[in-house]
Design an enzyme around this catalytic site. Structure first.
Site, PDB file in Angstrom:
ATOM      1  N   LYS A   1       0.834  -1.306   0.001  1.00 22.48           N
ATOM      2  CA  LYS A   1       0.042   0.085  -0.089  1.00 22.48           C
ATOM      3  C   LYS A   1       0.930   1.291  -0.067  1.00 22.48           C
ATOM      4  O   LYS A   1       2.276   1.154   0.344  1.00 22.48           O
ATOM      5  CB  LYS A   1      -0.891   0.048   0.878  1.00 22.48           C
ATOM      6  CG  LYS A   1      -2.089  -0.973   0.987  1.00 22.48           C
ATOM      7  CD  LYS A   1      -3.204  -0.769   1.789  1.00 22.48           C
ATOM      8  CE  LYS A   1      -4.302  -1.971   1.184  1.00 22.48           C
ATOM      9  NZ  LYS A   1      -5.597  -2.164   2.257  1.00 22.48           N
TER      10      LYS A   1
ATOM     11  N   ARG B   1      -3.519 -10.405   4.111  1.00 19.54           N
ATOM     12  CA  ARG B   1      -3.773 -10.379   2.659  1.00 19.54           C
ATOM     13  C   ARG B   1      -2.763  -9.834   1.913  1.00 19.54           C
ATOM     14  O   ARG B   1      -2.499  -8.616   2.085  1.00 19.54           O
ATOM     15  CB  ARG B   1      -5.325  -9.727   2.596  1.00 19.54           C
ATOM     16  CG  ARG B   1      -5.579  -9.292   1.102  1.00 19.54           C
ATOM     17  CD  ARG B   1      -6.817  -8.563   1.166  1.00 19.54           C
ATOM     18  NE  ARG B   1      -7.373  -8.318  -0.186  1.00 19.54           N
ATOM     19  CZ  ARG B   1      -6.834  -7.230  -1.191  1.00 19.54           C
ATOM     20  NH1 ARG B   1      -6.153  -6.650  -0.756  1.00 19.54           N
ATOM     21  NH2 ARG B   1      -7.518  -7.179  -2.177  1.00 19.54           N
TER      22      ARG B   1
HETATM   23  N1  PMM Z   1      -7.393  -3.629   0.390  1.00 20.85           N
HETATM   24  C1  PMM Z   1      -7.865  -3.624  -0.764  1.00 20.85           C
HETATM   25  C2  PMM Z   1      -8.930  -4.582  -1.491  1.00 20.85           C
HETATM   26  N2  PMM Z   1      -9.524  -5.144  -0.759  1.00 20.85           N
HETATM   27  N3  PMM Z   1      -9.992  -6.105   1.457  1.00 20.85           N
HETATM   28  C3  PMM Z   1      -9.671  -6.180   2.846  1.00 20.85           C
HETATM   29  N4  PMM Z   1     -10.568  -6.803   3.640  1.00 20.85           N
HETATM   30  N5  PMM Z   1      -8.592  -5.130   3.430  1.00 20.85           N
HETATM   31  C4  PMM Z   1      -7.932  -4.478   2.727  1.00 20.85           C
HETATM   32  O1  PMM Z   1      -7.338  -3.662   3.377  1.00 20.85           O
HETATM   33  C5  PMM Z   1      -8.427  -4.255   0.970  1.00 20.85           C
HETATM   34  C6  PMM Z   1      -9.253  -5.201   0.644  1.00 20.85           C
HETATM   35  C7  PMM Z   1      -7.058  -2.789  -1.822  1.00 20.85           C
HETATM   36  O2  PMM Z   1      -5.767  -3.185  -2.228  1.00 20.85           O
HETATM   37  P1  PMM Z   1      -5.456  -3.957  -3.419  1.00 20.85           P
HETATM   38  O3  PMM Z   1      -5.717  -3.013  -4.657  1.00 20.85           O
HETATM   39  O4  PMM Z   1      -4.350  -4.553  -3.308  1.00 20.85           O
HETATM   40  O5  PMM Z   1      -6.371  -5.137  -3.537  1.00 20.85           O
END
Ligand code: PMM
Length: 274
Positions: free
Chosen positions: A204, A244
């Site tokens: 991030k 994640r």
């Molecule tokens: N961040 C993103 C997308 N989905 N889901 C959860 N549960 N927590 C998060 O912090 C989160 C998410 C955005 O990041 P990406 O673009 O790398 O998917």
């Protein structure tokens, strides 16, 4: 949890897995590397992103979920729309990952309750276009904790089994870097609510800002992996239930090191696959 964004515009992997076969291959690869679940998302949630409509989101995620299900890969669907969650569950998804914590679509709670599947409730204050204006806190840890408790209470009131609820601080969502760091440092306030906590810092922007060059330019996405690993390890050591991440292989290795220390809290990687 391995990240699989089937979007043209996600900040890290946007555009790489819009082809169904490439997406399925990548999801299978993340699973083989040790992910317990592959998080398939069809709408970018990066700050400022434009929303896509539900049929577009469904058309992006369902074929990928169906194929991963056929390959025996457990999938979560990263969506804040009930209609998308329903289509994804029908295609074989086993977890709903809702970045809005149930706030974006009032029907999501009944879908989650009826499915009886795990429901990840992330801390959220508004959609991508407006969220950074909502990063206003006097005590970010207490406010995120209290707002997450409300989300869990609402879910339970809607009939969701408490044992199916997972909470997530929502790093970067209506959060400035200092808010993300405070939440990371005080994760125990969130685990203290009694629900499993998912931690999702992978690549991030706040990590890029931490590692900015001398001219202040944030470190590009590709150079944030070591920092991601550090955040994941710290989170798991602080009691996070899961992380994640985009790079499952490196995370699995880092968590294997952590497990080798004999920590009783370890809930991480399937090392039997390594
Ligand atoms: N961040 C993103 C997308 N989905 N889901 C959860 N549960 N927590 C998060 O912090 C989160 C998410 C955005 O990041 P990406 O673009 O790398 O998917």
């Amino acid at each position: 949890m391995g990240v699989l964004n089937v979007t043209p515009d996600s900040f890290s992997d946007g555009g790489r897995y819009t082809d169904i076969d490439a997406a399925v291959q990548h999801g299978m690869c993340l699973f083989r590397e040790g992910a317990h679940v592959i998080d398939v998302g069809g709408e970018s949630t990066r700050p400022g992103a434009e929303r896509v409509d539900a049929p577009t989101e469904i058309a992006r995620v369902v074929p990928v979920i169906r194929s991963l299900f056929a390959e025996g890969v457990p999938v979560s669907v990263d969506t804040s729309r009930a209609a998308v969650a329903e289509a994804a569950l029908e295609a074989g998804a086993v977890v709903i990952n809702d970045v809005s914590g149930g706030l974006a679509d009032p029907r999501m709670a009944s879908v989650a309750a009826a499915a009886g599947c795990p429901w990840i409730l992330m801390h959220w204050r508004g959609h991508s276009r407006e969220m950074q204006k909502l990063a206003l806190y006097s005590d970010v840890v207490a406010e995120v904790r209290d707002e997450l408790r409300e989300r869990a209470d609402d879910a339970i009131a809607a009939g969701v089994d408490p044992s199916r609820i997972i909470l997530d601080p929502g790093l970067g969502f209506a959060k400035l870097p200092e808010h993300n760091w405070a939440l990371s440092a005080h994760l125990g306030e969130l685990t203290g609510l009694g629900f499993p906590v998912l931690f999702a810092a992978s690549r991030k922007t706040y990590l890029g800002r931490l590692l900015a060059g001398p001219d202040g330019t944030p470190r590009p996405v590709g150079g944030r992996e070591a920092a991601t690993l550090a955040t994941s390890l710290l989170a798991v050591a602080s009691g996070a239930w899961g992380v994640r991440v985009h790079d499952v292989s490196a995370t699995a290795d880092a968590l294997a090191v952590w497990r080798a220390t004999g920590s009783p809290k370890f809930l991480g990687t399937r090392t039997e696959d390594k």
